[in-house]
Design a protein around this motif. Structure first.
Motif, PDB file in Angstrom:
ATOM      1  N   HIS A  35       0.845  -1.201   0.000  1.00 37.08           N
ATOM      2  CA  HIS A  35       0.000   0.000   0.000  1.00 37.08           C
ATOM      3  C   HIS A  35       0.879   1.250   0.000  1.00 37.08           C
ATOM      4  CE1 HIS A  35      -3.233  -2.783   1.059  1.00 37.08           C
ATOM      5  NE2 HIS A  35      -2.393  -3.280   1.955  1.00 37.08           N
ATOM      6  N   TYR A  36       0.463   2.242  -0.760  1.00 36.73           N
ATOM      7  CA  TYR A  36       1.260   3.462  -0.909  1.00 36.73           C
ATOM      8  C   TYR A  36       0.415   4.719  -0.699  1.00 36.73           C
ATOM      9  CZ  TYR A  36       4.561   0.297  -3.218  1.00 36.73           C
ATOM     10  OH  TYR A  36       5.407  -0.742  -3.504  1.00 36.73           O
ATOM     11  N   LEU A  37       1.047   5.717  -0.096  1.00 34.06           N
ATOM     12  CA  LEU A  37       0.491   7.065  -0.037  1.00 34.06           C
ATOM     13  C   LEU A  37       1.027   7.826  -1.240  1.00 34.06           C
ATOM     14  CD1 LEU A  37       1.155   7.791   3.748  1.00 34.06           C
ATOM     15  CD2 LEU A  37      -0.978   6.976   2.727  1.00 34.06           C
ATOM     16  N   VAL A  38       0.210   8.702  -1.810  1.00 36.37           N
ATOM     17  CA  VAL A  38       0.590   9.449  -3.010  1.00 36.37           C
ATOM     18  C   VAL A  38       0.709  10.930  -2.664  1.00 36.37           C
ATOM     19  CG1 VAL A  38      -0.005  10.014  -5.391  1.00 36.37           C
ATOM     20  CG2 VAL A  38      -0.700   7.800  -4.425  1.00 36.37           C
ATOM     21  N   MET A  39       1.886  11.499  -2.908  1.00 32.93           N
ATOM     22  CA  MET A  39       2.129  12.913  -2.633  1.00 32.93           C
ATOM     23  C   MET A  39       2.394  13.654  -3.938  1.00 32.93           C
ATOM     24  SD  MET A  39       4.963  14.660  -0.111  1.00 32.93           S
ATOM     25  CE  MET A  39       4.044  14.327   1.384  1.00 32.93           C
ATOM     26  N   VAL A  82      -6.048  -2.932  -6.344  1.00 35.01           N
ATOM     27  CA  VAL A  82      -7.313  -3.075  -5.624  1.00 35.01           C
ATOM     28  C   VAL A  82      -7.913  -1.746  -5.182  1.00 35.01           C
ATOM     29  CG1 VAL A  82      -6.933  -5.436  -4.836  1.00 35.01           C
ATOM     30  CG2 VAL A  82      -6.003  -3.535  -3.506  1.00 35.01           C
ATOM     31  N   VAL A  83      -7.076  -0.730  -4.996  1.00 31.93           N
ATOM     32  CA  VAL A  83      -7.564   0.580  -4.557  1.00 31.93           C
ATOM     33  C   VAL A  83      -6.752   1.678  -5.221  1.00 31.93           C
ATOM     34  CG1 VAL A  83      -7.870   2.165  -2.609  1.00 31.93           C
ATOM     35  CG2 VAL A  83      -8.309  -0.267  -2.286  1.00 31.93           C
ATOM     36  N   TYR A  84      -7.457   2.683  -5.735  1.00 32.97           N
ATOM     37  CA  TYR A  84      -6.799   3.894  -6.216  1.00 32.97           C
ATOM     38  C   TYR A  84      -7.733   5.067  -5.946  1.00 32.97           C
ATOM     39  CZ  TYR A  84      -4.039   6.968  -9.290  1.00 32.97           C
ATOM     40  OH  TYR A  84      -3.254   7.984  -9.794  1.00 32.97           O
ATOM     41  N   ARG A  85      -7.290   5.946  -5.068  1.00 35.67           N
ATOM     42  CA  ARG A  85      -8.071   7.150  -4.778  1.00 35.67           C
ATOM     43  C   ARG A  85      -7.142   8.344  -4.783  1.00 35.67           C
ATOM     44  NH1 ARG A  85     -12.667   9.362  -3.114  1.00 35.67           N
ATOM     45  NH2 ARG A  85     -12.659  11.019  -1.538  1.00 35.67           N
ATOM     46  N   LEU A  86      -7.447   9.317  -5.631  1.00 35.33           N
ATOM     47  CA  LEU A  86      -6.656  10.537  -5.751  1.00 35.33           C
ATOM     48  C   LEU A  86      -7.621  11.716  -5.690  1.00 35.33           C
ATOM     49  CD1 LEU A  86      -3.614  11.108  -6.161  1.00 35.33           C
ATOM     50  CD2 LEU A  86      -4.097  11.444  -8.589  1.00 35.33           C
ATOM     51  N   VAL A  87      -7.328  12.669  -4.808  1.00 33.33           N
ATOM     52  CA  VAL A  87      -8.248  13.780  -4.548  1.00 33.33           C
ATOM     53  C   VAL A  87      -7.585  15.109  -4.886  1.00 33.33           C
ATOM     54  CG1 VAL A  87      -9.621  14.946  -2.777  1.00 33.33           C
ATOM     55  CG2 VAL A  87      -9.367  12.459  -2.720  1.00 33.33           C
ATOM     56  N   ASP A  88      -8.357  16.002  -5.542  1.00 30.52           N
ATOM     57  CA  ASP A  88      -7.890  17.366  -5.854  1.00 30.52           C
ATOM     58  C   ASP A  88      -6.546  17.360  -6.572  1.00 30.52           C
ATOM     59  OD1 ASP A  88     -10.142  18.424  -4.590  1.00 30.52           O
ATOM     60  OD2 ASP A  88      -9.155  18.457  -2.631  1.00 30.52           O
ATOM     61  N   ALA A  89      -6.429  16.508  -7.568  1.00 26.47           N
ATOM     62  CA  ALA A  89      -5.174  16.383  -8.305  1.00 26.47           C
ATOM     63  C   ALA A  89      -5.222  17.149  -9.616  1.00 26.47           C
ATOM     64  CB  ALA A  89      -4.880  14.917  -8.590  1.00 26.47           C
ATOM     65  N   PRO A  90      -4.091  17.702 -10.079  1.00 25.19           N
ATOM     66  CA  PRO A  90      -4.039  18.395 -11.373  1.00 25.19           C
ATOM     67  C   PRO A  90      -4.322  17.445 -12.527  1.00 25.19           C
ATOM     68  CG  PRO A  90      -2.102  18.884 -10.030  1.00 25.19           C
ATOM     69  CD  PRO A  90      -2.803  17.741  -9.370  1.00 25.19           C
ATOM     70  N   ALA A  93      -2.414  13.995 -13.540  1.00 27.97           N
ATOM     71  CA  ALA A  93      -1.694  13.472 -12.381  1.00 27.97           C
ATOM     72  C   ALA A  93      -2.052  12.015 -12.114  1.00 27.97           C
ATOM     73  CB  ALA A  93      -1.990  14.320 -11.151  1.00 27.97           C
ATOM     74  N   ALA A  94      -3.305  11.659 -12.331  1.00 25.66           N
ATOM     75  CA  ALA A  94      -3.755  10.299 -12.008  1.00 25.66           C
ATOM     76  C   ALA A  94      -3.004   9.245 -12.823  1.00 25.66           C
ATOM     77  CB  ALA A  94      -5.258  10.176 -12.230  1.00 25.66           C
ATOM     78  N   SER A  95      -2.904   9.464 -14.133  1.00 24.88           N
ATOM     79  CA  SER A  95      -2.224   8.484 -14.977  1.00 24.88           C
ATOM     80  C   SER A  95      -0.716   8.499 -14.737  1.00 24.88           C
ATOM     81  CB  SER A  95      -2.530   8.738 -16.457  1.00 24.88           C
ATOM     82  OG  SER A  95      -2.136  10.029 -16.846  1.00 24.88           O
ATOM     83  N   GLN A  96      -0.148   9.663 -14.437  1.00 22.52           N
ATOM     84  CA  GLN A  96       1.287   9.739 -14.159  1.00 22.52           C
ATOM     85  C   GLN A  96       1.633   9.035 -12.848  1.00 22.52           C
ATOM     86  OE1 GLN A  96       2.858  13.768 -14.504  1.00 22.52           O
ATOM     87  NE2 GLN A  96       1.480  14.198 -16.218  1.00 22.52           N
ATOM     88  N   ALA A  97       0.787   9.194 -11.845  1.00 23.64           N
ATOM     89  CA  ALA A  97       1.011   8.512 -10.568  1.00 23.64           C
ATOM     90  C   ALA A  97       0.872   7.005 -10.746  1.00 23.64           C
ATOM     91  CB  ALA A  97       0.041   9.026  -9.517  1.00 23.64           C
ATOM     92  N   LEU A  98      -0.089   6.593 -11.571  1.00 24.92           N
ATOM     93  CA  LEU A  98      -0.295   5.171 -11.832  1.00 24.92           C
ATOM     94  C   LEU A  98       0.931   4.562 -12.512  1.00 24.92           C
ATOM     95  CD1 LEU A  98      -2.270   2.771 -11.739  1.00 24.92           C
ATOM     96  CD2 LEU A  98      -3.124   3.519 -13.976  1.00 24.92           C
ATOM     97  N   ALA A  99       1.497   5.278 -13.477  1.00 25.76           N
ATOM     98  CA  ALA A  99       2.695   4.788 -14.176  1.00 25.76           C
ATOM     99  C   ALA A  99       3.873   4.652 -13.210  1.00 25.76           C
ATOM    100  CB  ALA A  99       3.043   5.736 -15.322  1.00 25.76           C
TER     101      ALA A  99
END
Length: 233
Positions: A35-39, A82-90, A93-99
């Motif tokens: 599990h990871y936190l995303v900054m 199993v889980v991906y939640r990203l809030v208030d992201a530019p 950002a979602a696809s870049q964080a996923l990569a």
């Protein structure tokens, strides 16, 4: 935009706060997992989790070339997002964080469990859920961020699942079961170029010494990333 990921326990308060707001209810996580936190630019914006692959999905099996008699071994090469939640992201950002997550978890998974990652899977519930998380009331999700990261849509699940009875405190996959209707899910997957499915694998739960090695390696990985968020793991 600077994207950073930090491995954490799923009991980490920051992780739990995001997980509890995810559209799928938080019933814990089974099997192998990371599990990871995303900054983003120094601020916490979400979570990303990977766990053991789902056991039987025909479209997924065909996509990866999983052989029935080798399923229990080969599935260890596949990580389920199993889980991906990203809030208030530019934007983007979602696809870049996923990569970034794909690369990070593949390395951590191999270090922790001793198996190279050959691919990824995920299951996206298209609609909103009713109070029992069973019936879709609308269709609002398309898996766009996975498409943006070049995952392939393989089809949809059958829309039913097994439920197992629990008697006198004992339950599990060996108990009697019946099928119930659930929301259909979009199936997405992506292969890791040049990495074949595992041909051999021994589960750590069958070996106490191997369990100790995994626990020590997990501690090392957690310590590696703890400084990014200044919070206990």
């Amino acid at each position: 935009m600077n994207i950073e990921l930090a491995l954490c326990q799923r009991t980490h308060p920051a992780y739990v706060s995001f997980r509890d707001e995810h559209y799928i209810t938080n019933n814990g996580c089974h099997g192998q997992q990371l599990h990871y936190l995303v900054m983003l630019d120094g601020k916490l914006h979400g979570i990303l989790s990977g766990a053991s692959a789902v056991y039987g999905v025909k479209a997924r099996d065909l996509f990866f070339g999983i052989e029935t008699e080798k399923r229990k071994v080969q599935l260890n090469s596949i990580i389920n997002n199993v889980v991906y939640r990203l809030v208030d992201a530019p934007k983007n950002a979602a696809s870049q964080a996923l990569a970034l997550w794909r690369k990070r978890i593949a390395a951590d998974w191999e270090h922790l469990y001793g198996v190279k990652v050959a691919g990824f899977e995920t299951f996206v519930i298209e609609g909103s859920l009713n109070d029992r998380y069973e019936v879709c009331t609308s269709r609002t999700r398309t898996g766009a961020l996975y498409r943006a990261d070049n995952w392939e849509m393989l089809g949809v699940t059958a829309g039913n699942t097994k439920t197992h009875s629990v008697k006198a405190g004992n339950g599990g996959m060996g108990t009697a079961h019946k099928r119930k209707e659930v929301c259909q899910k979009l199936i997405f997957a992506r292969k890791v170029k040049g990495v074949p499915l595992a041909e051999t694998y021994k589960a750590t739960w069958q070996d106490r010494e191997a369990q100790k090695v995994v626990q020590q390696r997990r501690k090392e990985l957690l310590a590696r990333d703890a400084h990014l968020f200044g919070a206990p793991q």
